[in-house]
Design a protein around this motif. Structure first.
Motif, PDB file in Angstrom:
ATOM      1  N   PHE A 108       0.837  -1.210   0.000  1.00 35.80           N
ATOM      2  CA  PHE A 108       0.000   0.000   0.000  1.00 35.80           C
ATOM      3  C   PHE A 108       0.868   1.256   0.000  1.00 35.80           C
ATOM      4  O   PHE A 108       0.623   2.197  -0.770  1.00 35.80           O
ATOM      5  CB  PHE A 108      -0.917  -0.010   1.223  1.00 35.80           C
ATOM      6  N   SER A 109       1.906   1.279   0.833  1.00 43.00           N
ATOM      7  CA  SER A 109       2.795   2.434   0.907  1.00 43.00           C
ATOM      8  C   SER A 109       3.531   2.662  -0.411  1.00 43.00           C
ATOM      9  O   SER A 109       3.636   3.793  -0.892  1.00 43.00           O
ATOM     10  CB  SER A 109       3.807   2.235   2.049  1.00 43.00           C
ATOM     11  N   ARG A 110       4.040   1.575  -0.999  1.00 43.14           N
ATOM     12  CA  ARG A 110       4.753   1.705  -2.278  1.00 43.14           C
ATOM     13  C   ARG A 110       3.795   2.143  -3.382  1.00 43.14           C
ATOM     14  O   ARG A 110       4.180   2.906  -4.283  1.00 43.14           O
ATOM     15  CB  ARG A 110       5.415   0.378  -2.647  1.00 43.14           C
ATOM     16  N   PHE A 111       2.559   1.671  -3.314  1.00 42.81           N
ATOM     17  CA  PHE A 111       1.550   2.069  -4.291  1.00 42.81           C
ATOM     18  C   PHE A 111       1.294   3.578  -4.199  1.00 42.81           C
ATOM     19  O   PHE A 111       1.270   4.277  -5.221  1.00 42.81           O
ATOM     20  CB  PHE A 111       0.259   1.289  -4.048  1.00 42.81           C
ATOM     21  N   ILE A 112       1.126   4.091  -2.984  1.00 41.77           N
ATOM     22  CA  ILE A 112       0.915   5.526  -2.776  1.00 41.77           C
ATOM     23  C   ILE A 112       2.115   6.326  -3.286  1.00 41.77           C
ATOM     24  O   ILE A 112       1.972   7.361  -3.958  1.00 41.77           O
ATOM     25  CB  ILE A 112       0.688   5.829  -1.279  1.00 41.77           C
ATOM     26  N   ASP A 113       3.317   5.845  -2.993  1.00 41.07           N
ATOM     27  CA  ASP A 113       4.535   6.525  -3.432  1.00 41.07           C
ATOM     28  C   ASP A 113       4.607   6.608  -4.950  1.00 41.07           C
ATOM     29  O   ASP A 113       4.917   7.665  -5.520  1.00 41.07           O
ATOM     30  CB  ASP A 113       5.753   5.776  -2.880  1.00 41.07           C
ATOM     31  N   ARG A 114       4.298   5.504  -5.632  1.00 44.51           N
ATOM     32  CA  ARG A 114       4.406   5.486  -7.094  1.00 44.51           C
ATOM     33  C   ARG A 114       3.262   6.235  -7.765  1.00 44.51           C
ATOM     34  O   ARG A 114       3.454   6.810  -8.841  1.00 44.51           O
ATOM     35  CB  ARG A 114       4.457   4.040  -7.595  1.00 44.51           C
ATOM     36  N   VAL A 115       2.082   6.241  -7.143  1.00 43.38           N
ATOM     37  CA  VAL A 115       1.006   7.103  -7.665  1.00 43.38           C
ATOM     38  C   VAL A 115       1.478   8.553  -7.619  1.00 43.38           C
ATOM     39  O   VAL A 115       1.277   9.326  -8.573  1.00 43.38           O
ATOM     40  CB  VAL A 115      -0.290   6.923  -6.854  1.00 43.38           C
ATOM     41  N   GLY A 116       2.114   8.928  -6.516  1.00 44.44           N
ATOM     42  CA  GLY A 116       2.645  10.282  -6.400  1.00 44.44           C
ATOM     43  C   GLY A 116       3.673  10.590  -7.468  1.00 44.44           C
ATOM     44  O   GLY A 116       3.649  11.662  -8.086  1.00 44.44           O
TER      45      GLY A 116
END
Length: 398
Positions: A108-116
Motif C-alpha cells: 500500500f505504501s509503495r503504491f501511494i509513493d508510485r502514484v505520487g
C-alpha cells in the motif's frame, strides 16, 4: 566568466527550486530503496517473490499514472496542483512504512509513493519547459537531473550512516522510515512556497469541449526509435548482479553506484548546456554510444577494477541522455499537449523497461550472464543510428 554566465542563463526560479525539491525527495526515497527489501524479508518474513511483486506493481502503477497525470494536467491547463499532489503523496508514504505490520501495508505504501511519482512527473516536466525559453531546455532539464541524481547519491549514503550507528543484529528500520519523511516534507514546503505556476496553457473559446491536441508524427517517430534502445535498457539491478558476481561486497556495490550517481550529477548540467549548443539529438545519441561501450564492457569484464571504471563511465551515459531526452520531447510537443507527451513517453519507457528487465533475466539464466549486456549494446547502437538518420532527414532545428 562568460561560460558561467551562460550556464546560469535560463535557470529560472522555478527550474532552480524544482531541482531542490527533486533532490530532497530523492534523498528520502533512496534512503529507503536498499532497506525496504531487507525489511520485508527479515522483519516481516515476506518471501522473495513478494518483493518482486511489490516492486513490479509499484513501477507499473507509476508508468500508468504518468500517462493519466499528463492528460489531466493538459486538460486542466494547470501544472503546479498535480506536482504538489504528487510530491505530497510520496512524502506521506514514508512514515506509513513505519506502521507496517504485514507486507500488505508495504505494498500500500509503495503504491501511494508510485502514484505520487506518476502524478507529478509529466506535469513537473511540462512546468519546467513552461518556465524557461526553449533555447535553454537542454540546460534546464540537465540541471534538474543533476539535482535529482545528487539526491539519489546522498540517500543511500545517509542510510549507510544510520545503519552503521545501529546494532548490526537488530537495526531499527522503522526509525529510518520516519527520518526519511523529513527531507520529503522539506521538499513539499519548498514546492509550495517557492515554485510558481507557469503561464496558463492557452485555450480557445469552448476549449472545455474541444478535442485533445494530437501528438505529432515526429513525436511518435522519435518515441518508436527510442523504444529500440529502451528494449535493451534493463534495470540497473543487472549491473549490480554483475558486480556481485565479481566479488563486490554490498558496501562496494553501494559505493560504486554512488560514484556513478555523483559523476552523473556533476556532468548533467554541462551536457545539457552542450546539447543547447550542438543539438539535442546529436548529444543524446552520443550517450547511446557510451551506453553501448559500457554494456559491452560489463559483458567482457573479468577484473574488479573494470567494474569500478565501467560504473564511472556509466555516469557519462546518464548525463548525455536522460535530461536531454526530456528536452527533445518538449520540442516535439506544444504547450497544449506537453504534459500528455511527457506522460506517454515516460509511461511507455516504464513498461518497456519492465519488458527489457524480464528479457534480461531470461537471457542471464538461459544463455549467459553476458547476454543481456550484449543485447543492450546492440539495441543502443541500432537506436543511435536510426535516430541519427531520422534527425538528419528531418533537418531538426534543435
Amino acid at each position: 566568466m562568460t561560460f558561467l554566465n551562460d550556464m546560469k542563463a535560463g535557470l529560472s526560479r522555478n527550474v532552480t527550486f524544482l531541482g531542490v525539491v527533486s533532490g530532497l525527495t530523492d534523498i528520502s526515497s533512496e534512503m529507503l530503496y536498499p532497506i525496504v527489501p531487507v525489511f520485508l524479508t527479515a522483519v516481516l518474513g515476506a518471501p522473495m517473490q513478494l518483493v518482486g511483486l511489490i516492486e513490479g506493481v509499484a513501477e507499473a502503477t507509476a508508468s500508468f499514472v504518468k500517462i493519466l497525470g499528463g492528460r489531466l494536467s493538459d486538460k486542466a491547463g494547470r501544472r503546479k496542483p498535480f506536482v504538489v499532489a504528487g510530491y505530497s503523496l510520496s512524502a506521506i508514504s514514508k512514515p506509513l512504512l513505519a506502521l507496517a505490520a504485514t507486507w500488505h501495508f508495504v505494498l500500500f505504501s509503495r503504491f501511494i509513493d508510485r502514484v505520487g511519482k506518476g502524478l507529478r512527473t509529466s506535469a513537473r516536466d511540462a512546468l519546467i519547459a513552461g518556465s524557461v525559453e526553449k533555447e535553454h531546455w537542454g540546460k534546464a532539464f540537465g540541471f534538474h537531473r543533476a539535482m535529482d541524481t545528487l539526491g539519489a547519491a546522498l540517500g543511500p549514503l545517509a542510510a549507510l550512516a544510520l545503519l552503521s550507528s545501529m546494532p548490526a543484529e537488530k537495526p531499527d528500520f522503522r526509525f529510518i522510515f520516519l527520518l526519511a519523511f523529513i527531507p520529503a516534507l522539506l521538499g513539499v514546503g519548498v514546492l509550495l512556497y517557492f515554485v510558481k505556476e507557469a503561464a496558463a496553457v492557452p485555450k480557445a473559446p469552448g476549449a472545455a469541449d474541444a478535442p485533445r491536441e494530437p501528438m505529432t508524427a515526429d513525436f511518435k517517430t522519435f518515441t518508436a526509435l527510442y523504444a529500440i534502445f529502451a528494449l535493451g535498457n534493463s534495470s540497473d539491478v543487472f549491473l549490480i548482479l554483475k558486480a556481485r558476481s565479481m566479488g563486490f561486497t554490498l558496501t562496494h556495490v553501494i559505493l560504486a553506484y554512488t560514484g556513478y550517481n555523483l559523476i552523473y550529477a556533476f556532468l548533467a548540467s554541462p551536457t545539457g548546456w552542450l546539447s543547447d549548443k550542438l543539438g539535442k539529438i546529436k548529444t543524446m545519441t552520443f550517450g547511446f554510444f557510451i551506453f553501448a561501450a559500457v554494456y559491452t564492457g560489463f559483458a567482457l569484464a573479468d577484473k574488479t577494477w573494470m567494474i569500478w571504471a565501467l560504473f564511472a563511465l556509466y555516469g557519462f551515459y546518464g548525463a548525455f541522455n536522460e535530461g536531454i531526452t526530456t528536452a527533445v520531447v518538449a520540442h516535439l510537443s506544444s504547450a497544449g499537449n506537453r504534459a500528455s507527451a511527457m506522460g506517454y513517453f515516460q509511461g511507455a519507457l516504464g513498461f518497456l523497461t519492465f519488458a527489457a528487465s524480464a528479457a534480461a533475466g531470461l537471457l542471464w539464466d538461459k544463455v549467459s550472464p553476458a547476454a543481456p549486456f550484449i543485447a543492450g549494446a546492440v539495441c543502443a547502437l541500432c537506436s543511435m543510428l536510426a535516430l541519427a538518420v531520422w534527425a538528419r532527414s528531418k533537418k531538426l532545428a534543435f
